[in-house]
Write a protein that holds these residues in place. Structure first.
Motif, PDB file in Angstrom:
ATOM      1  N   LEU A 149       0.846  -1.191   0.000  1.00 37.63           N
ATOM      2  CA  LEU A 149       0.000   0.000   0.000  1.00 37.63           C
ATOM      3  C   LEU A 149       0.879   1.237   0.000  1.00 37.63           C
ATOM      4  CD1 LEU A 149      -2.334  -1.162   2.904  1.00 37.63           C
ATOM      5  CD2 LEU A 149      -2.852  -1.288   0.469  1.00 37.63           C
ATOM      6  N   GLU A 150       0.467   2.273  -0.697  1.00 35.32           N
ATOM      7  CA  GLU A 150       1.141   3.571  -0.686  1.00 35.32           C
ATOM      8  C   GLU A 150       0.211   4.528   0.057  1.00 35.32           C
ATOM      9  OE1 GLU A 150       4.187   4.162  -1.798  1.00 35.32           O
ATOM     10  OE2 GLU A 150       4.443   2.144  -2.603  1.00 35.32           O
ATOM     11  N   ILE A 151       0.699   5.112   1.157  1.00 36.01           N
ATOM     12  CA  ILE A 151      -0.153   5.921   2.026  1.00 36.01           C
ATOM     13  C   ILE A 151       0.541   7.247   2.341  1.00 36.01           C
ATOM     14  CG2 ILE A 151      -1.272   6.039   4.286  1.00 36.01           C
ATOM     15  CD1 ILE A 151      -1.272   2.921   4.189  1.00 36.01           C
ATOM     16  N   THR A 152      -0.227   8.331   2.299  1.00 33.64           N
ATOM     17  CA  THR A 152       0.253   9.649   2.702  1.00 33.64           C
ATOM     18  C   THR A 152      -0.684  10.170   3.782  1.00 33.64           C
ATOM     19  OG1 THR A 152       1.079  10.079   0.485  1.00 33.64           O
ATOM     20  CG2 THR A 152       0.776  11.985   1.910  1.00 33.64           C
ATOM     21  N   VAL A 153      -0.123  10.670   4.867  1.00 34.69           N
ATOM     22  CA  VAL A 153      -0.932  11.268   5.925  1.00 34.69           C
ATOM     23  C   VAL A 153      -0.680  12.773   5.954  1.00 34.69           C
ATOM     24  CG1 VAL A 153      -1.034   9.190   7.353  1.00 34.69           C
ATOM     25  CG2 VAL A 153       0.771  10.846   7.734  1.00 34.69           C
TER      26      VAL A 153
END
Length: 174
Positions: A135-139
């Motif tokens: 998964l590629e996740i940005t917060v």
């Protein structure tokens, strides 16, 4: 005349401060009293005694804004920006699934921790005998984000390897 000049210079040194700014990160934009102070990790300047406002900014870091009171002489000031962070929580559908964030194995089944905001983070959820999930996740700064991750399909293909070493979690059998 020379002695009088030296005495005058010594007296005047009491009215200025020789300041070294230790800046982290070194590429931060720094200003003192609204004037840019170029440089890198160490920036030297001479200021009058009294109060001065120091501001430093850099992408993905909290703005540093401080008023300091200076007396004459030499002084070192730390200008350390704090990274903007968010909280990421990964919940895998299998309690034995390993979780790695940005290439670092961190736990099994669930993991919660601080990550830098505004940057893409790669999450691996994996277990032997399964296709890894990536998964590629940005917060966002200050965000608390929970992601439910589904472990990849079971496979008999022996060429599918876990992306990182896997050790069965403590207390788990079978």
């Amino acid at each position: 005349d020379r002695k009088a000049a030296e005495e005058t210079m010594a007296e005047l040194r009491g009215f200025v401060a020789e300041v070294t700014l230790a800046v982290d990160p070194p590429d931060a934009a720094v200003s003192v009293d609204g004037r840019e102070v170029p440089g890198g990790a160490e920036r030297r300047l001479t200021l009058n005694v009294g109060e001065h406002r120091i501001v430093a900014e850099s992408p993905r870091f909290r703005r540093f804004d401080s008023v300091v009171s200076l007396a004459g002489g030499a002084r070192r000031l730390d200008v350390r920006l704090v990274a903007d962070l968010g909280e990421l929580s990964i919940v895998a559908d299998d309690p034995e699934a390993a979780i790695a964030v940005d290439g670092v194995p961190l736990g099994f089944g669930t993991w919660t921790g601080k990550v830098s905001a505004g940057e893409r983070h790669t999450v691996h959820v994996y277990k032997p005998g399964h296709v890894p999930t990536v998964l590629e996740i940005t917060v966002v700064k200050g965000e608390r984000r929970e992601v439910k991750a589904v472990l990849g399909a079971r496979t008999k293909d022996t060429t599918v390897a876990t992306p990182f070493p896997y050790t069965r979690p403590p207390g788990r059998h079978g």
